[in-house]
Design a protein around this motif. Sequence first.
Motif, PDB file in Angstrom:
ATOM      1  N   VAL A 138       0.837  -1.201   0.000  1.00  0.00           N
ATOM      2  CA  VAL A 138       0.000   0.000   0.000  1.00  0.00           C
ATOM      3  C   VAL A 138       0.876   1.256   0.000  1.00  0.00           C
ATOM      4  O   VAL A 138       0.618   2.201  -0.756  1.00  0.00           O
ATOM      5  CB  VAL A 138      -0.971  -0.006   1.203  1.00  0.00           C
ATOM      6  CG1 VAL A 138      -1.630   1.348   1.397  1.00  0.00           C
ATOM      7  CG2 VAL A 138      -2.017  -1.092   1.031  1.00  0.00           C
ATOM      8  N   LEU A 139       1.915   1.277   0.828  1.00  0.00           N
ATOM      9  CA  LEU A 139       2.800   2.440   0.891  1.00  0.00           C
ATOM     10  C   LEU A 139       3.494   2.698  -0.446  1.00  0.00           C
ATOM     11  O   LEU A 139       3.569   3.832  -0.918  1.00  0.00           O
ATOM     12  CB  LEU A 139       3.849   2.256   1.989  1.00  0.00           C
ATOM     13  CG  LEU A 139       3.341   2.318   3.424  1.00  0.00           C
ATOM     14  CD1 LEU A 139       4.455   1.924   4.403  1.00  0.00           C
ATOM     15  CD2 LEU A 139       2.815   3.704   3.755  1.00  0.00           C
ATOM     16  N   LEU A 150       2.678   1.419  -3.557  1.00  0.00           N
ATOM     17  CA  LEU A 150       1.750   1.662  -4.669  1.00  0.00           C
ATOM     18  C   LEU A 150       1.065   3.020  -4.556  1.00  0.00           C
ATOM     19  O   LEU A 150       0.753   3.642  -5.572  1.00  0.00           O
ATOM     20  CB  LEU A 150       0.719   0.535  -4.753  1.00  0.00           C
ATOM     21  CG  LEU A 150       1.282  -0.842  -5.133  1.00  0.00           C
ATOM     22  CD1 LEU A 150       0.195  -1.899  -5.090  1.00  0.00           C
ATOM     23  CD2 LEU A 150       1.954  -0.804  -6.500  1.00  0.00           C
ATOM     24  N   SER A 151       0.845   3.498  -3.334  1.00  0.00           N
ATOM     25  CA  SER A 151       0.209   4.813  -3.171  1.00  0.00           C
ATOM     26  C   SER A 151       1.152   5.939  -3.595  1.00  0.00           C
ATOM     27  O   SER A 151       0.698   7.017  -3.966  1.00  0.00           O
ATOM     28  CB  SER A 151      -0.246   5.018  -1.731  1.00  0.00           C
ATOM     29  OG  SER A 151       0.854   5.099  -0.861  1.00  0.00           O
ATOM     30  N   GLN A 152       2.451   5.710  -3.557  1.00  0.00           N
ATOM     31  CA  GLN A 152       3.422   6.706  -4.016  1.00  0.00           C
ATOM     32  C   GLN A 152       3.540   6.742  -5.530  1.00  0.00           C
ATOM     33  O   GLN A 152       3.945   7.752  -6.096  1.00  0.00           O
ATOM     34  CB  GLN A 152       4.814   6.393  -3.460  1.00  0.00           C
ATOM     35  CG  GLN A 152       5.004   6.603  -2.001  1.00  0.00           C
ATOM     36  CD  GLN A 152       6.453   6.307  -1.625  1.00  0.00           C
ATOM     37  OE1 GLN A 152       7.382   6.731  -2.309  1.00  0.00           O
ATOM     38  NE2 GLN A 152       6.641   5.570  -0.541  1.00  0.00           N
ATOM     39  N   GLY A 176       1.370   6.497  -8.221  1.00  0.00           N
ATOM     40  CA  GLY A 176       0.529   7.341  -9.062  1.00  0.00           C
ATOM     41  C   GLY A 176       0.651   6.937 -10.516  1.00  0.00           C
ATOM     42  O   GLY A 176       0.445   5.782 -10.875  1.00  0.00           O
TER      43      GLY A 176
END
Length: 142
Positions: A24-25, A27-29, A31
């Motif tokens: 999550v960390l 993949l959320s970066q 974009g």
Amino acid sequence: MPNEEKRSWINGIVTVAGYVTYLVLVLSQAGSRPLVDVGYQIPLLSVIGGAIVASILLSIFAGLDIPRGVTHKDQRDREIAAFGEKVGRSFVVIGGIAALILAMLEIDWFWIANVLYLGFAISSLLDSITRVILYRKGMPQW
């Protein structure tokens, strides 16, 4: 439930939670940019460190209900631990070989680090699952 089985449950749950948190960390970066451009080092080290601390604290908490003097491991515990480690160790080797191949192909460090972490995570999870199954079903009789 034996204390060693509790620890196996804890390690399995912490492994899954840690790996999902890491994904999550990262993949959320990402974009719209490529994954190899994402800063993965700090999330990776943070999640691994957090998982170690969480495992220790949860193991301590789980062991609070054990009477004094009942913390020794018996032969069954040692056999289950050895068997679980053997099952899990295979994915450390697979992850290491995959990382070596990626390094020889000069693939980006992001992928090498992630293959290694995935190998460690799968190894830990398989070790935990194997131990829980063996505590529930017993050691196989060869």
